[in-house]
Design an enzyme around this catalytic site. Structure first.
Site, PDB file in Angstrom:
ATOM      1  N   SER A   1      24.107  27.558 -21.603  1.00 27.98           N
ATOM      2  CA  SER A   1      23.978  26.938 -20.294  1.00 27.98           C
ATOM      3  C   SER A   1      24.094  25.431 -20.425  1.00 27.98           C
ATOM      4  O   SER A   1      24.137  24.881 -21.520  1.00 27.98           O
ATOM      5  CB  SER A   1      22.657  27.318 -19.650  1.00 27.98           C
ATOM      6  OG  SER A   1      21.595  26.857 -20.446  1.00 27.98           O
ATOM      7  N   LYS A   2      24.157  24.834 -19.293  1.00 27.01           N
ATOM      8  CA  LYS A   2      24.426  23.417 -19.151  1.00 27.01           C
ATOM      9  C   LYS A   2      23.758  22.513 -20.193  1.00 27.01           C
ATOM     10  O   LYS A   2      24.367  21.618 -20.739  1.00 27.01           O
ATOM     11  CB  LYS A   2      23.964  22.996 -17.755  1.00 27.01           C
ATOM     12  CG  LYS A   2      24.607  21.719 -17.248  1.00 27.01           C
ATOM     13  CD  LYS A   2      24.343  21.570 -15.771  1.00 27.01           C
ATOM     14  CE  LYS A   2      24.962  20.285 -15.235  1.00 27.01           C
ATOM     15  NZ  LYS A   2      24.936  20.243 -13.776  1.00 27.01           N
TER      16      LYS A   2
END
Length: 452
Positions: free
Chosen positions: A219-220
């Site tokens: 994820s980010k």
RNA sequence: GACCCUAUGGUCUAGCGGUUAGGACACCUCCCUUUCACGGAGGUAGCCCGGGUUCGAUUCCCGGUAGGGUCGCCA
């Protein structure tokens, strides 16, 4: 009809490595088939969008070398673009969505619900003919059993992703939707929408996701999730592209390092793997080393100078010939350009800082007379080139009754501050007699020599 | 919870109804060598589990388990 594919990111302020690979696969497919690669910006969420966020995407794709045949030319949503099917920013296509929603409404395929508009989803399972995954029958989940319909227009009048995505693909004549597998479950909705608009849905190819090294979802915030981080770390785009190709796609013949031209030649959808892949940073690094070693000189110099500049070392203050000679001794010996300042900063800095542990190990009292003798031998040299230096060092070592190594290590540390680095003889030649002797002299005064 | 996808060494992968299960990264050993890197020669390590089908399953089918995804008036 030639394939028309698109990469449709939303400007979030960064470009996910998985998104970059999706773009790459779309681009490769377009180039392989002679089709068209379209870049469309899905900026329906006005609150999160900015021109800077779009620029991150454009710059990332440009860095990787993924040129688009249709799409924006700048990050300005109202700015210039190329292609006949624009605008390529969803924020500029609102009338299209309104018109389509009205049409759906009038045909009874959508209805108002508390101020929003909902699409009347079919109740039957939908079969997706996926080019990668195969036929997938998507049933309704338990939540959808209760209410399969979904919102296509929010109560504030803004259209929702599923709607705009389908309308744009339809109006841009997209023939193949190549996207992350996270969209596979959504595809039933999209197919239903295409059917409601009376057109055949495009071909779908859902590609596996990229996971972290430990198998968790990338994820980010995870390290390495942002494409920009590779640029910042001094990776070469060709290494990143090559590595990304190998994640979820295989040439099937054990090839690892491949030119882009060759990859385009061989890339096709059926060879895309069906399972997720973990990101292997070490293997990327290996490819990086492969490409770094064979860089053309001019590009190598340019990237190196830039890397030094980023570390606050201005190589322009030195004669060009000196800079080039210095860099020549480093080529092929490091992988990431971000390593270069630490590796070869001694060429451009007079202050040499010795790592305490290294100094303790090498600057021992018995090495002092050896280094002094080496200094004298160097001082007596008329031509200070690598060959002469090597000869002088080996001769001195012989006189001392030791191996060259007993002189090499103290000398290297004295002159560069590092226990490893470029070839010692060549590095001394580049540095020059004066600087080399001065540094040895200064090292001789190191307090470690007096200890014990 | 429901639905969907997936499963070959630590990682990326090739492969197949019968193979000594192949390659690459990483790791270990040795060689080369002025350090590091490169290069060379070896090595450790794998078909998730349980049922079927079959003369024979890593390969085909079912189940389980595990991982991932989706079920938003986010994209």
């Amino acid at each position: 009809m030639k394939p028309r594919v698109r990469f449709a990111p939303s400007p979030t302020g960064y470009l996910h490595i998985g998104g970059a690979r999706t773009a790459l696969f779309n681009w490769l497919y377009a180039r392989h088939t002679g089709g068209t690669f379209i870049l469309r910006i899905e900026d329906t969420d006005a609150a999160r969008n900015s021109q800077e966020a779009v620029d991150v995407i454009l710059n990332g794709l440009r860095w990787l070398g993924l040129d688009w045949d249709e799409g924006p030319l700048t990050g300005d949503a109202t700015g210039a673009s190329k292609g006949e099917r624009g605008p390529y920013f969803q924020s500029q296509r609102k009338e299209n969505y309104q018109r389509r929603v009205v049409a759906l409404l009038s045909r009874g395929l959508a209805y108002e619900h508390e101020g929003a508009v909902k699409f009347k989803m079919q109740r039957e399972p939908v079969t997706i003919h996926d080019l990668v995954v195969g036929d997938v029958v998507r049933k309704l989940t338990d939540r959808e059993e209760v209410d399969p319909d979904f919102v296509i227009l929010r109560s504030d009048g803004q259209p929702v992703f599923h709607l705009v995505n389908v309308i744009d693909d339809l109006e841009m004549d997209i023939t193949h939707v190549i996207r992350g597998e996270d969209h596979l479950s959504n595809t039933a909705k999209h197919i239903a929408l295409f059917q409601a608009f009376g057109v055949k849905p495009p071909h779908y190819a859902h590609i596996p996701l990229i996971l972290n090294g430990d198998g968790s979802k990338m994820s980010k915030r995870d390290k390495g999730a942002s494409l920009t981080s590779y640029l910042d770390d001094g990776f070469l785009p060709e290494a990143v592209v090559n590595y990304l190709c190998l994640l979820g796609w295989s040439p099937k013949d054990n090839r690892e390092k491949m030119s882009l031209a060759e990859t385009i030649e061989r890339f096709d959808l059926p060879q895309i793997l069906r399972h997720n892949a973990r990101f292997d940073y070490e293997k990327l690094l290996w490819l990086q080393g492969e490409y770094a070693r064979e860089l053309a000189d001019d590009r190598f110099y340019e990237l190196a100078v830039h890397a030094f500049a980023k570390a606050g070392i201005d190589t322009n203050k030195f004669p060009l010939a000196y800079v080039k000679a210095a860099l020549d001794t480093c080529k092929g010996k490091f992988k990431l350009f971000s390593e270069l300042p630490a590796y070869a900063g001694f060429y451009f800095r007079d202050e040499i800082i010795y790592n305490a542990d290294d100094a303790k190990k090498v600057f021992v009292p018995e090495n002092k007379p050896r280094l002094e003798k080496l200094r004298d031998a160097f001082a007596a040299l008329n031509t200070f080139d690598a060959a002469s230096i090597e000869l002088a060092l080996k001769e001195t070592a012989k006189q001392l009754g030791g191996k060259p190594g007993v002189l090499i290590h103290p000398c290297r540390l004295a002159v560069t501050g590092n226990p490893n680095g470029p070839s010692l003889y060549h590095l001394l030649e580049v540095l020059g007699k004066e600087k080399s002797l001065a540094r040895i002299e200064r090292a001789l005064g190191n307090s470690q020599f007096a200890v014990n």
